[in-house]
Write an enzyme that holds these catalytic residues in place. Structure first.
Site, short mmCIF file in Angstrom:
data_model
loop_
_atom_site.label_atom_id
_atom_site.label_comp_id
_atom_site.label_asym_id
_atom_site.label_seq_id
_atom_site.Cartn_x
_atom_site.Cartn_y
_atom_site.Cartn_z
N VAL A 240 7.84 -17.03 23.51
CA VAL A 240 9.14 -17.12 24.40
C VAL A 240 9.45 -15.81 25.02
CG1 VAL A 240 9.95 -19.17 23.08
CG2 VAL A 240 10.53 -16.74 22.46
N ASP B 290 6.31 -23.26 20.00
CA ASP B 290 6.21 -22.32 18.72
C ASP B 290 5.24 -21.64 18.84
OD1 ASP B 290 7.22 -21.19 16.35
OD2 ASP B 290 8.50 -23.28 15.77
N ASN C 192 16.39 -22.78 21.12
CA ASN C 192 16.53 -22.59 19.69
C ASN C 192 15.47 -21.45 18.90
OD1 ASN C 192 16.98 -24.05 16.64
ND2 ASN C 192 14.80 -23.69 16.96
N TYR D 22 20.43 -8.80 15.29
CA TYR D 22 20.73 -10.23 15.29
C TYR D 22 21.97 -10.53 15.88
CZ TYR D 22 21.10 -15.10 13.62
OH TYR D 22 21.11 -16.40 13.64
#
Length: 247
Positions: A61, A37, A87, A152
Site C-alpha cells: 500500500v 494485502d 484499513n 502510530y
C-alpha cells in the site's frame, strides 16, 4: 436484498483480522469486493472461501503503481469503485528515544501515506459512480496520545486530518469521506504471545468491560458504505466501548 447490492468495494489489509471481517460483511451485504494485502496465503484462502464476488490482489500500500494496479483490476473485474476502505495498518511500540527513523517512517508509510495514495488513485474511478464512500480506519489513538506509540499515534492523527480535507474536496463529486476510530479490537495485532495479561488489565479501563469483536467494527463500515449514511461526511465515528467518553 443487501444494503450494498450493486456496489464495488476495495479493502486494504483484508487478509485477516479486522480487514477480513470488513470483507466478509461487505460481501454479505451484496458488494463485490477486491481486497489487498501482503499476506498472500491468507488472502488467497479467504478469496477462495468467499467465492466469485471477491478478488484478492497482493499489494504494497506504500507504492502508488501498485495502488493503480488494484484500481485498474477492480474496474476491469467488477466495474468502477463505489467504496474504499483504507484499513491496512501496522504498529511499532517503542518510546521516542528508542524508535529509529526507519521504524518511524515505516509506520507512517503504511498507516498514513497509503491513505493518501488510496484516495488519490481511487478518485477517478469513484467519480464515475457519483455516489461513493471512503472509510479511513484511524484509531482512538488518533484522538488522544499513548506513551510508546509516537509513530502510530502520529499516523492515526494524520488519517483523521486528511479525512476531513478529502471530505471537503470530494463532496462536489458525491463522494463521502469519514474516519472510524476503534478502541481495543480482538485481532491478531493484540493477540501476541504474552499479551493476555495486558489485555485483561486494559479491559478494566473500558466502561463496557470488554474488547470488541471485529464484526462490530465491520457493521459500522457497512453503515458508512451504504446509503443509510448519505448525509455523513468529514465525521469521526468512535467505537471504543466508552474509553474516550471521559477524555
Amino acid at each position: 436484498m443487501g444494503r450494498l447490492d450493486g456496489k464495488v468495494a476495495v479493502v486494504t489489509g483484508g487478509s485477516r483480522g479486522q480487514g477480513a471481517s470488513h470483507v466478509r460483511e461487505l460481501v454479505e451485504e451484496g458488494a463485490k469486493v477486491v481486497f489487498s494485502d501482503v499476506l498472500v496465503d491468507e488472502g488467497e484462502a479467504l478469496a477462495k472461501e468467499l467465492g466469485q464476488n471477491v478478488k484478492f490482489i497482493k499489494h504494497d500500500v506504500t507504492r502508488i503503481a501498485e495502488w493503480q494496479h488494484v484500481i485498474d483490476e477492480t474496474e476491469s473485474t467488477f466495474g468502477p469503485v463505489n467504496i474504499l476502505v483504507n484499513n491496512a495498518g501496522i504498529v511499532i511500540t517503542k518510546n521516542i528515544e528508542d524508535l529509529s527513523e526507519e521504524e518511524y517512517r515505516k509506520v507512517i508509510d503504511v498507516n498514513q501515506l497509503s491513505v493518501f495514495l488510496g484516495m488519490k488513485t481511487a478518485l477517478p474511478s469513484m467519480k464515475k459512480t457519483g455516489n461513493g464512500s471512503i472509510i479511513n480506519i484511524s484509531s482512538i489513538d488518533g484522538l488522544r496520545g499513548a506513551a510508546g506509540n509516537s509513530a502510530y499515534d502520529s499516523s492515526k492523527f494524520a488519517v483523521r486530518g486528511i479525512t476531513k480535507t478529502a471530505a471537503l474536496e470530494f463532496a462536489q463529486y458525491g463522494i463521502r469521506v469519514n474516519s472510524i476510530h476503534p478502541g481495543i479490537i480482538e485481532t491478531p495485532m493484540i493477540k501476541v504471545e504474552g499479551s493476555s495479561d495486558l489485555v485483561e488489565k486494559l479491559k478494566e479501563g473500558i466502561p463496557l468491560k470488554r474488547t470488541a469483536k471485529p464484526h462490530e467494527v465491520s457493521k459500522l463500515v457497512v453503515f458508512l458504505a451504504s446509503d443509510d449514511a448519505s448525509y455523513s461526511t468529514g465525521s469521526e465515528f468512535v467505537i471504543d466501548g466508552g474509553i474516550t467518553a471521559s477524555n
